[in-house]
Design a protein around this motif. Structure first.
Motif, PDB file in Angstrom:
ATOM      1  N   GLN A   1       0.816  -1.218   0.000  1.00  0.00           N
ATOM      2  CA  GLN A   1       0.000   0.000   0.000  1.00  0.00           C
ATOM      3  C   GLN A   1       0.853   1.272   0.000  1.00  0.00           C
ATOM      4  O   GLN A   1       0.580   2.226   0.713  1.00  0.00           O
ATOM      5  N   GLY A   2       1.897   1.249  -0.809  1.00  0.00           N
ATOM      6  CA  GLY A   2       2.754   2.418  -0.941  1.00  0.00           C
ATOM      7  C   GLY A   2       3.838   2.532   0.103  1.00  0.00           C
ATOM      8  O   GLY A   2       4.720   3.391  -0.023  1.00  0.00           O
ATOM      9  N   ARG A   3       3.800   1.698   1.139  1.00  0.00           N
ATOM     10  CA  ARG A   3       4.872   1.731   2.157  1.00  0.00           C
ATOM     11  C   ARG A   3       6.140   1.109   1.586  1.00  0.00           C
ATOM     12  O   ARG A   3       6.088   0.152   0.821  1.00  0.00           O
ATOM     13  N   GLY A   4       7.282   1.652   2.019  1.00  0.00           N
ATOM     14  CA  GLY A   4       8.555   1.127   1.546  1.00  0.00           C
ATOM     15  C   GLY A   4       8.939   1.602   0.164  1.00  0.00           C
ATOM     16  O   GLY A   4       9.995   1.217  -0.351  1.00  0.00           O
ATOM     17  N   ILE A   5       8.099   2.436  -0.461  1.00  0.00           N
ATOM     18  CA  ILE A   5       8.385   2.956  -1.803  1.00  0.00           C
ATOM     19  C   ILE A   5       9.099   4.300  -1.684  1.00  0.00           C
ATOM     20  O   ILE A   5       8.598   5.208  -1.004  1.00  0.00           O
ATOM     21  N   PRO A   6      10.264   4.472  -2.313  1.00  0.00           N
ATOM     22  CA  PRO A   6      10.939   5.789  -2.288  1.00  0.00           C
ATOM     23  C   PRO A   6      10.223   6.775  -3.200  1.00  0.00           C
ATOM     24  O   PRO A   6      10.252   6.648  -4.424  1.00  0.00           O
ATOM     25  N   ILE A   7       9.568   7.753  -2.626  1.00  0.00           N
ATOM     26  CA  ILE A   7       8.824   8.761  -3.389  1.00  0.00           C
ATOM     27  C   ILE A   7       9.710   9.994  -3.564  1.00  0.00           C
ATOM     28  O   ILE A   7      10.215  10.555  -2.589  1.00  0.00           O
ATOM     29  N   TRP A   8       9.871  10.397  -4.796  1.00  0.00           N
ATOM     30  CA  TRP A   8      10.768  11.510  -5.142  1.00  0.00           C
ATOM     31  C   TRP A   8      10.228  12.829  -4.614  1.00  0.00           C
ATOM     32  O   TRP A   8       9.032  13.131  -4.732  1.00  0.00           O
ATOM     33  N   CYS A   9      11.136  13.637  -4.052  1.00  0.00           N
ATOM     34  CA  CYS A   9      10.801  14.990  -3.591  1.00  0.00           C
ATOM     35  C   CYS A   9      11.420  16.067  -4.473  1.00  0.00           C
ATOM     36  O   CYS A   9      10.738  17.007  -4.889  1.00  0.00           O
ATOM     37  N   TRP A  10      12.733  15.903  -4.751  1.00  0.00           N
ATOM     38  CA  TRP A  10      13.457  16.984  -5.424  1.00  0.00           C
ATOM     39  C   TRP A  10      14.818  16.470  -5.859  1.00  0.00           C
ATOM     40  O   TRP A  10      15.374  15.538  -5.243  1.00  0.00           O
ATOM     41  N   SER A  11      15.387  17.055  -6.918  1.00  0.00           N
ATOM     42  CA  SER A  11      16.710  16.682  -7.413  1.00  0.00           C
ATOM     43  C   SER A  11      17.617  17.902  -7.450  1.00  0.00           C
ATOM     44  O   SER A  11      17.170  19.017  -7.765  1.00  0.00           O
ATOM     45  N   THR A  12      18.905  17.674  -7.168  1.00  0.00           N
ATOM     46  CA  THR A  12      19.893  18.743  -7.208  1.00  0.00           C
ATOM     47  C   THR A  12      20.460  18.867  -8.614  1.00  0.00           C
ATOM     48  O   THR A  12      20.205  18.030  -9.486  1.00  0.00           O
ATOM     49  N   GLN A  13      21.266  19.894  -8.826  1.00  0.00           N
ATOM     50  CA  GLN A  13      21.892  20.083 -10.135  1.00  0.00           C
ATOM     51  C   GLN A  13      22.934  19.017 -10.426  1.00  0.00           C
ATOM     52  O   GLN A  13      23.206  18.708 -11.582  1.00  0.00           O
ATOM     53  N   ASN A  14      23.535  18.436  -9.385  1.00  0.00           N
ATOM     54  CA  ASN A  14      24.560  17.419  -9.625  1.00  0.00           C
ATOM     55  C   ASN A  14      23.980  16.024  -9.829  1.00  0.00           C
ATOM     56  O   ASN A  14      24.728  15.067 -10.012  1.00  0.00           O
ATOM     57  N   GLY A  15      22.652  15.896  -9.780  1.00  0.00           N
ATOM     58  CA  GLY A  15      22.025  14.608 -10.070  1.00  0.00           C
ATOM     59  C   GLY A  15      21.542  13.843  -8.869  1.00  0.00           C
ATOM     60  O   GLY A  15      20.748  12.906  -9.011  1.00  0.00           O
ATOM     61  N   SER A  16      22.009  14.178  -7.667  1.00  0.00           N
ATOM     62  CA  SER A  16      21.522  13.475  -6.478  1.00  0.00           C
ATOM     63  C   SER A  16      20.092  13.909  -6.186  1.00  0.00           C
ATOM     64  O   SER A  16      19.673  15.010  -6.545  1.00  0.00           O
ATOM     65  N   ALA A  17      19.342  13.035  -5.530  1.00  0.00           N
ATOM     66  CA  ALA A  17      17.918  13.274  -5.323  1.00  0.00           C
ATOM     67  C   ALA A  17      17.541  13.025  -3.872  1.00  0.00           C
ATOM     68  O   ALA A  17      18.207  12.289  -3.142  1.00  0.00           O
ATOM     69  N   LEU A  18      16.443  13.647  -3.489  1.00  0.00           N
ATOM     70  CA  LEU A  18      15.891  13.516  -2.148  1.00  0.00           C
ATOM     71  C   LEU A  18      14.573  12.752  -2.245  1.00  0.00           C
ATOM     72  O   LEU A  18      13.706  13.084  -3.058  1.00  0.00           O
ATOM     73  N   PHE A  19      14.432  11.716  -1.407  1.00  0.00           N
ATOM     74  CA  PHE A  19      13.230  10.892  -1.377  1.00  0.00           C
ATOM     75  C   PHE A  19      12.659  10.879   0.035  1.00  0.00           C
ATOM     76  O   PHE A  19      13.342  11.218   1.011  1.00  0.00           O
ATOM     77  N   LYS A  20      11.417  10.428   0.130  1.00  0.00           N
ATOM     78  CA  LYS A  20      10.834  10.100   1.430  1.00  0.00           C
ATOM     79  C   LYS A  20      10.125   8.759   1.309  1.00  0.00           C
ATOM     80  O   LYS A  20       9.616   8.406   0.233  1.00  0.00           O
ATOM     81  N   MET A  21      10.085   8.033   2.424  1.00  0.00           N
ATOM     82  CA  MET A  21       9.574   6.677   2.378  1.00  0.00           C
ATOM     83  C   MET A  21       8.902   6.331   3.697  1.00  0.00           C
ATOM     84  O   MET A  21       9.456   6.570   4.769  1.00  0.00           O
ATOM     85  N   ALA A  22       7.703   5.754   3.611  1.00  0.00           N
ATOM     86  CA  ALA A  22       7.008   5.268   4.802  1.00  0.00           C
ATOM     87  C   ALA A  22       7.543   3.891   5.181  1.00  0.00           C
ATOM     88  O   ALA A  22       7.852   3.069   4.311  1.00  0.00           O
TER      89      ALA A  22
END
Length: 746
Positions: free
Chosen positions: A256-277
């Motif tokens: 039910q969507g738990r454990g899924i890395p949901i994208w928040c935002w990406s930097t200019q160098n390519g790294s990304a920020l996620f949140k996960m239940a």
């Protein structure tokens, strides 16, 4: 120096009784005049008058509380209002609210009720029925206002009606459909946003997410999913969200969507920020095997190519719990709920110790520190970061928002900041209904969003040139949480909002689609003149030349070639530090997980990153990091102190500095205009108009302007004294000779 409200004191001082200067005959005449007076209560669409009482005295919060004004106290399904019998002043304040007046309290804004029985202040009133009714009612508000209403000269029937009505409609638990939000929306004209220029992205359509991916140059690596359009996957997730391209849609349904890395935002160098239940914890052995296989598949989606490194930030371990936040804020707000001036000065000498013991500023510091740690991983180490939490809707929203504000200047504009709140908080499923306790159930109340606004204020006051909005904007935004005509902060999730967007007829059938108002249309609350206070005049927008000159986007080095040697030693062999680490930690709980992580904790390099950044020249349109040590984390004075006259600095504070800066800016602009006119034409220079000279005529304003006006009151010395009553008259102190002290005998 400040004082402690009586709500936080161990023993409340005796409340003096009110002294009337009206004879019984005059009171009787006044009652007849009021009975013949036409009802002048201004009601909003859907607002209903429930009860009222005449001859109520609104007492002044001075040393004796023996001054006040007479009027009517009314209670509606929207607010508690005091209608003064005296003719109001003709001077309209510069910052006037269109919905609420100075003596209006929304029902959601009521924090606590106290009653005064036989000149003694009792504990908070909580029960729906009382055997004895108070002679005086004290209302503590969530925006730190304190109202004292004397009921000594009201009819007994009116006292029973108004007290019982206020208790019932402010403190008793409610159902969602009975909130004024629905009455107002159903009765008000169809909502059409009037602030077209101040566009806010609502993130309720897939196109909004696609544009955000394009803006952050992340559309090659991430995709928008619409599998939750009808909320079949989860009622906590929004209808549209972003995940890595390689993630299979079928895996979203598994937990039910738990454990899924949901994208928040990406930097200019390519790294990304996620949140996960987090995955469910109370499971059997077979479910544990399924979770392990599921985590392995999720790990592979983030490790593209396999040598990529991903860091998990378990915020439930590294940050305080919701109960700790609620406890800290409860103690903190008592410092500002001031009954009277005597109460203010009585605890002056111990105010700083009380501030330290409440721990609120320390929690703010911890949140800012955690955001800097995440930024160090994204910016310096260039690795993806996944913020993990039980529901991913409290601290995940807070830390993700702070990281984006510090790293992305777009979110430091007003429209960008509002879009960020829509993306991370509203569509991110933050439980505003529960955390703000709108239904008065007290089960899971915790002011997480207020904590976020306080963290943002720390950034605004440290870097005033970097933000398009002012601290006044943040203050009115915090007030808007308790105005039940906007749906922005009144639901636990987008699913709950969509489930209640239909109006019902008398038979309970859906008959009309409700068009909820959004808080982002500020013209609903303020006139154009007042809206200027929400803008930061010191903000300098990035020039068009800088915007067009795009910074070279470094290619994602991890996608070019395999590293020849390992860049740094790491004991990570997967998603977490150990292969089965996350599963064990999630199952054993918070306390044991701290012990597990303590043994293999690697020294954090964020401190070096933090100090190196502060040595560089500041770019207000680039990355900003707050100072988080010692006195750098301050009290949000405009919000917390605005109703306390003794805390005002007349003609001083940030407001005085801002006013002087604006005067200089206007003078420079005026001189430039004169020079331009002299060089381009032979005509005499036109006379300076009122617009150019609008700030030249300086007025002494309070440091808490525009909320607090200058009050003429007897100010005590700012030096801490105990007791202050022993101070002599000011003239005697000035004329008295200095005392002789023999230093040799000390």
């Amino acid at each position: 120096m400040l004082g402690l409200g009586a709500g936080g004191a161990a023993k409340s001082p005796k409340q003096p009784s009110f002294v009337s200067y009206l004879t019984p005959e005059e009171i009787e005449v006044k009652e007849k005049e009021q009975a013949a007076k036409v009802d002048d209560v201004n009601l909003l669409p859907g607002e209903t008058l429930l009860c009222e009482a005449s001859n109520v005295i609104k007492c002044a919060q001075d040393d004796t509380s023996q001054r006040g004004v007479c009027g009517r106290l009314i209670c509606t399904n929207f607010k508690i209002a005091f209608l003064c019998d005296e003719v109001p002043d003709d001077n309209t304040p510069e910052f006037k609210h269109k919905i609420l007046s100075e003596n209006d309290i929304t029902l959601h804004c009521v924090d606590q009720l106290y009653g005064v029985f036989d000149d003694k202040k009792k504990v908070p009133i909580s029960g729906p029925s009382l055997k004895k009714y108070p002679k005086k009612l004290i209302i503590y508000c969530k925006d730190f206002r304190v109202f004292h209403f004397s009921l000594c000269y009201c009819k007994e029937a009116d006292v029973k009606m108004i007290v019982s009505g206020i208790i019932y409609h402010t403190l008793s638990s409610k159902s969602l459909k009975l909130l004024f939000l629905f009455s107002y929306t159903a009765a008000a004209p169809c909502y059409i946003a009037r602030s077209a220029k101040d566009h806010t992205t609502m993130f309720d359509k897939d196109i909004d997410w696609r544009r955000e991916l394009e803006r952050t140059k992340a559309n090659l690596f991430y995709k928008v999913l619409s599998v939750n359009e009808t909320y079949k996957v989860s009622e906590r997730l929004p209808p549209y969200f972003v995940v890595p391209v390689s993630l299979q849609e079928e895996s979203v349904f598994q937990f039910q969507g738990r454990g899924i890395p949901i994208w928040c935002w990406s930097t200019q160098n390519g790294s990304a920020l996620f949140k996960m239940a987090s995955l469910p914890k109370d499971v059997d052995d077979s479910a544990i095997q399924d979770q392990r296989a599921f985590l392995d598949s999720v790990e592979k989606t983030l490790h593209r190519p396999p040598y990529e490194e991903v860091k998990i930030e378990d915020l439930s371990v590294s940050l305080p719990s919701l109960s700790e936040i609620q406890m800290a804020y409860t103690r903190f707000k008592q410092l500002f709920l001031i009954d009277n001036a005597a109460d203010f000065w009585e605890t002056d000498s111990k105010w700083f110790s009380l501030l330290e013991s409440c721990n609120w500023l320390e929690i703010i510091r911890q949140c800012l520190k955690k955001a800097i740690e995440v930024i160090e991983n994204l910016e310096s180490q260039r690795i993806n970061v996944v913020l993990k939490e039980d529901t991913a809707s409290d601290f995940c929203c807070l830390i993700a928002s702070l990281v984006q504000i510090m790293m992305d200047p777009h979110y430091r504009t007003r429209s960008g900041f509002q879009s960020l709140i829509q993306k991370e908080w509203v569509m991110g499923g933050h439980a505003f209904l529960d955390r703000c306790n709108h239904l008065r159930k007290n089960d899971s109340e915790a002011p997480v969003f207020l904590l976020f606004l306080d963290c943002v204020w720390q950034l605004v006051q440290q870097y005033p040139l970097a933000f398009q909005f002012s601290e006044t904007y943040l203050t009115v935004l915090s007030d808007s949480i308790n105005i039940p005509i906007f749906s922005t902060f009144f639901f636990n999730s987008p699913c709950q909002k969509d489930a209640h967007k239909w109006a019902e007829d008398g038979l309970g059938k859906q008959c009309e689609l409700l068009s909820f108002y959004t808080v982002w249309d500020w013209s609903v609350q303020f006139e154009l003149k007042a809206l200027s206070f929400l803008k930061n005049p010191l903000y300098v927008e990035k020039s068009k030349l800088e915007k067009s000159r795009k910074a070279p986007r470094s290619k994602h080095q991890r996608q070019l070639s395999l590293p020849l040697t390992q860049s740094k030693s790491s004991n990570k062999r997967g998603f977490f530090k150990e292969e089965t680490g996350p599963l064990i930690k999630s199952l054993l709980g918070k306390r044991i997980s701290k012990l597990i992580s303590a043994s293999d904790e690697v020294p954090c390099s964020y401190r070096v990153f933090y100090e190196d950044w502060h040595r560089k020249p500041l770019d207000v349109h680039g990355l900003i990091l707050p100072h988080i040590e010692g006195p750098d984390v301050c009290i949000w004075a405009q919000r917390h102190l605005r109703w306390i006259p003794e805390a005002q600095v007349i003609g001083g504070g940030n407001m005085a500095a801002m006013q002087r800066i604006l005067e200089l800016v206007d003078e420079i602009q005026s001189l430039k205009k004169k020079v331009k006119e002299r060089t381009t034409s032979n005509h005499p220079i036109a006379k300076e108009n009122d617009v150019d000279n609008r700030r030249r005529k300086s007025v002494r304003r309070s440091s808490l302007f525009p909320f607090a006006l200058i009050h003429k009151t007897s100010f005590r010395p700012s030096i801490s004294t105990t007791p202050w009553r022993s101070w002599e008259v000011e003239d005697e102190l000035v004329n008295r000779d200095d005392e002789y002290v023999d230093l040799g005998s000390i």
